[in-house]
Design a protein around this motif. Structure first.
Motif, mmCIF file in Angstrom:
data_model
loop_
_atom_site.group_PDB
_atom_site.id
_atom_site.type_symbol
_atom_site.label_atom_id
_atom_site.label_comp_id
_atom_site.label_asym_id
_atom_site.label_seq_id
_atom_site.Cartn_x
_atom_site.Cartn_y
_atom_site.Cartn_z
ATOM 1 N N ASN A 161 0.860 -1.177 0.000
ATOM 2 C CA ASN A 161 0.000 0.000 0.000
ATOM 3 C C ASN A 161 0.899 1.230 0.000
ATOM 4 O O ASN A 161 2.064 1.153 0.368
ATOM 5 N N ARG A 162 0.372 2.355 -0.452
ATOM 6 C CA ARG A 162 1.079 3.613 -0.278
ATOM 7 C C ARG A 162 0.048 4.727 -0.172
ATOM 8 O O ARG A 162 -1.108 4.569 -0.576
ATOM 9 N N ARG A 163 0.460 5.840 0.395
ATOM 10 C CA ARG A 163 -0.415 7.008 0.497
ATOM 11 C C ARG A 163 -0.115 7.954 -0.653
ATOM 12 O O ARG A 163 1.052 8.148 -1.017
ATOM 13 N N VAL A 164 -1.177 8.538 -1.222
ATOM 14 C CA VAL A 164 -1.002 9.438 -2.368
ATOM 15 C C VAL A 164 -1.862 10.681 -2.158
ATOM 16 O O VAL A 164 -2.949 10.617 -1.567
ATOM 17 N N PRO A 165 -1.410 11.845 -2.651
ATOM 18 C CA PRO A 165 -2.245 13.045 -2.583
ATOM 19 C C PRO A 165 -3.318 12.994 -3.662
ATOM 20 O O PRO A 165 -3.075 12.557 -4.787
ATOM 21 N N CYS A 166 -4.504 13.453 -3.298
ATOM 22 C CA CYS A 166 -5.630 13.375 -4.235
ATOM 23 C C CYS A 166 -6.612 14.507 -3.950
ATOM 24 O O CYS A 166 -6.629 15.080 -2.855
ATOM 25 N N ALA A 167 -7.439 14.792 -4.944
ATOM 26 C CA ALA A 167 -8.448 15.839 -4.793
ATOM 27 C C ALA A 167 -9.578 15.575 -5.771
ATOM 28 O O ALA A 167 -9.410 14.849 -6.763
ATOM 29 N N GLU A 173 -10.480 22.281 -10.526
ATOM 30 C CA GLU A 173 -10.997 23.270 -11.473
ATOM 31 C C GLU A 173 -11.060 24.653 -10.835
ATOM 32 O O GLU A 173 -10.806 25.671 -11.482
ATOM 33 N N ARG A 174 -11.391 24.668 -9.548
ATOM 34 C CA ARG A 174 -11.538 25.945 -8.840
ATOM 35 C C ARG A 174 -10.198 26.541 -8.429
ATOM 36 O O ARG A 174 -9.993 27.744 -8.510
ATOM 37 N N ALA A 233 -15.883 15.856 -1.520
ATOM 38 C CA ALA A 233 -16.803 16.986 -1.622
ATOM 39 C C ALA A 233 -16.129 18.235 -2.178
ATOM 40 O O ALA A 233 -16.773 19.282 -2.311
ATOM 41 N N GLY A 234 -14.840 18.155 -2.500
ATOM 42 C CA GLY A 234 -14.158 19.276 -3.139
ATOM 43 C C GLY A 234 -13.597 20.308 -2.193
ATOM 44 O O GLY A 234 -13.349 21.451 -2.592
ATOM 45 N N HIS A 235 -13.355 19.939 -0.942
ATOM 46 C CA HIS A 235 -12.890 20.916 0.047
ATOM 47 C C HIS A 235 -11.368 21.058 0.094
ATOM 48 O O HIS A 235 -10.870 21.937 0.810
ATOM 49 N N GLY A 236 -10.619 20.218 -0.609
ATOM 50 C CA GLY A 236 -9.177 20.364 -0.586
ATOM 51 C C GLY A 236 -8.468 19.115 -1.047
ATOM 52 O O GLY A 236 -9.080 18.159 -1.541
ATOM 53 N N VAL A 255 -8.868 12.559 -8.166
ATOM 54 C CA VAL A 255 -7.766 12.581 -9.120
ATOM 55 C C VAL A 255 -6.464 12.615 -8.331
ATOM 56 O O VAL A 255 -6.337 13.389 -7.362
ATOM 57 N N ARG A 256 -5.509 11.791 -8.714
ATOM 58 C CA ARG A 256 -4.218 11.837 -8.038
ATOM 59 C C ARG A 256 -3.492 13.125 -8.391
ATOM 60 O O ARG A 256 -3.392 13.496 -9.566
ATOM 61 N N VAL A 257 -2.984 13.776 -7.383
ATOM 62 C CA VAL A 257 -2.231 15.011 -7.551
ATOM 63 C C VAL A 257 -0.742 14.680 -7.597
ATOM 64 O O VAL A 257 -0.274 13.781 -6.878
ATOM 65 N N LEU A 258 0.010 15.388 -8.432
ATOM 66 C CA LEU A 258 1.451 15.156 -8.596
ATOM 67 C C LEU A 258 1.750 13.678 -8.871
ATOM 68 O O LEU A 258 2.525 13.039 -8.146
ATOM 69 N N PRO A 259 1.156 13.102 -9.908
ATOM 70 C CA PRO A 259 1.325 11.672 -10.155
ATOM 71 C C PRO A 259 2.757 11.268 -10.497
ATOM 72 O O PRO A 259 3.128 10.103 -10.329
ATOM 73 N N GLY A 260 3.577 12.212 -10.930
ATOM 74 C CA GLY A 260 4.950 11.884 -11.272
ATOM 75 C C GLY A 260 5.890 11.888 -10.083
ATOM 76 O O GLY A 260 7.069 11.539 -10.236
#
Length: 319
Positions: A161-167, A173-174, A233-236, A255-260
């Motif tokens: 498993n690993r932790r990933v940033p997502c939004a 979009e905002r 819910a789009g809060h961050g 969506v994964r943020v900074l996928p690279g």
């Protein structure tokens, strides 16, 4: 047998922070626990426990007694295991600890499967948002996500498993999509609060090239499901385990943020005290978890909470 019952009783008391917690674990009233502890101390003619207003502490005699009690009960369990091994049946009790989200989603169903296969085994599953406290010997087996908190524990990896940033797409979009690690400092980051403080450190890179970013945001919680719901819910931006958000990533709800940018592993481990005999029933439960968890984590269904999270954060956060 009465003396052995006293040992098991004190083992529970010594492993709890209050007599109220011990009473809850033993499923008796607080006055019953107090009376029995007093009778034990009178029989031994020594004070074992200091009763504080908020928590109990062991005296030096209590610490010695608790340590030897743990050794004796380990020997009793080992003897039971030897006998049950000769009959071919698994029997006895297992205390399992797990975090709230992972315990509810995966450990509980697999424990249910295990007891269906071995009906003479009794399992008590404790799920908690509190940090693991291995020195209190509150468990036979702990299932932990991420780097184990105590290097003295024996461990076996159950699943990767690993932790990933997502939004959520609506947030990106905002507010725009981060392109570099440094960009995270200008975003609303949803913090999973694991200790006191209003910040979190998110780790990236590898063991050979670690990197970290201190992030802040207006929302934080000690409940991982709540953090995921806020992200949906789009809060961050949130840092979440792949096991929890895989279906949301596949569906596009997140969506994964900074996928690279790589993130370090946060694998799932079985943890055991290093100084005790491992009964066969515990070893076979670990084998069952190791065999079934990878399959479950690859095939995580979209939950009702996930499907409604984008429209109502409060509803999504319900257990």
């Amino acid at each position: 047998m009465e003396r052995l019952d006293d040992l098991a009783f004190f083992h529970v008391v010594a492993g709890r922070e209050t007599l109220t917690a011990a009473a809850r674990e033993l499923d008796v009233s607080l006055p019953v626990v107090s009376k029995r502890l007093k009778a034990l101390e009178q029989r031994l003619d020594v004070r074992l426990v200091h009763r504080g207003t908020r928590r109990l502490t062991l005296t030096s005699e209590g610490e010695l007694y608790a340590a030897r009690v743990a050794e004796i009960l380990d020997q009793v369990r080992e003897l039971d295991d030897l006998v049950s091994h000769r009959t071919g049946d698994l029997r006895g009790s297992i205390v399992v600890q797990a975090t709230l989200g992972f315990g509810r989603a995966h450990v509980a169903p697999l424990v249910g499967e295990f007891t269906a296969l071995h009906p003479r085994v009794r399992v008590r599953l404790h799920t908690s948002a509190l940090p693991l406290r291995p020195h209190r010997r509150e468990f036979d087996l702990a299932v932990h996500v991420g780097v184990p908190p105590d290097s003295t524990l024996r461990m076996r990896r159950l699943a990767r498993n690993r932790r990933v940033p997502c939004a959520a797409p609506s947030y990106l979009e905002r507010r725009g999509t981060p392109e570099r690690l440094e960009d995270l400092t200008g975003h609303d980051c949803i913090v999973l609060r694991e200790n006191e403080g209003d910040f979190a450190v998110w780790r990236f890179g590898s063991a050979a090239n670690p990197r970290q970013v201190r992030v802040r945001g207006s929302l934080s919680s000690n409940d991982g499901d709540v953090v995921t719901a806020w992200a949906l819910a789009g809060h961050g931006i949130a840092m979440r385990s792949e096991w929890q958000i895989r279906s949301d990533l596949d569906s596009g709800a997140l969506v994964r943020v900074l996928p690279g940018v790589p993130t370090p592993p946060a694998d799932v481990y079985a943890l055991l005290a290093d100084d005790v005999h491992v009964p066969r029933r515990v070893a076979e439960l670990i084998d069952h978890l190791a065999a079934r968890l990878p399959e479950r984590l690859r095939e995580i269904p979209i939950s009702p909470a996930t499907s409604t999270a984008s429209s109502a954060t409060t509803t999504a956060a319900k257990p």
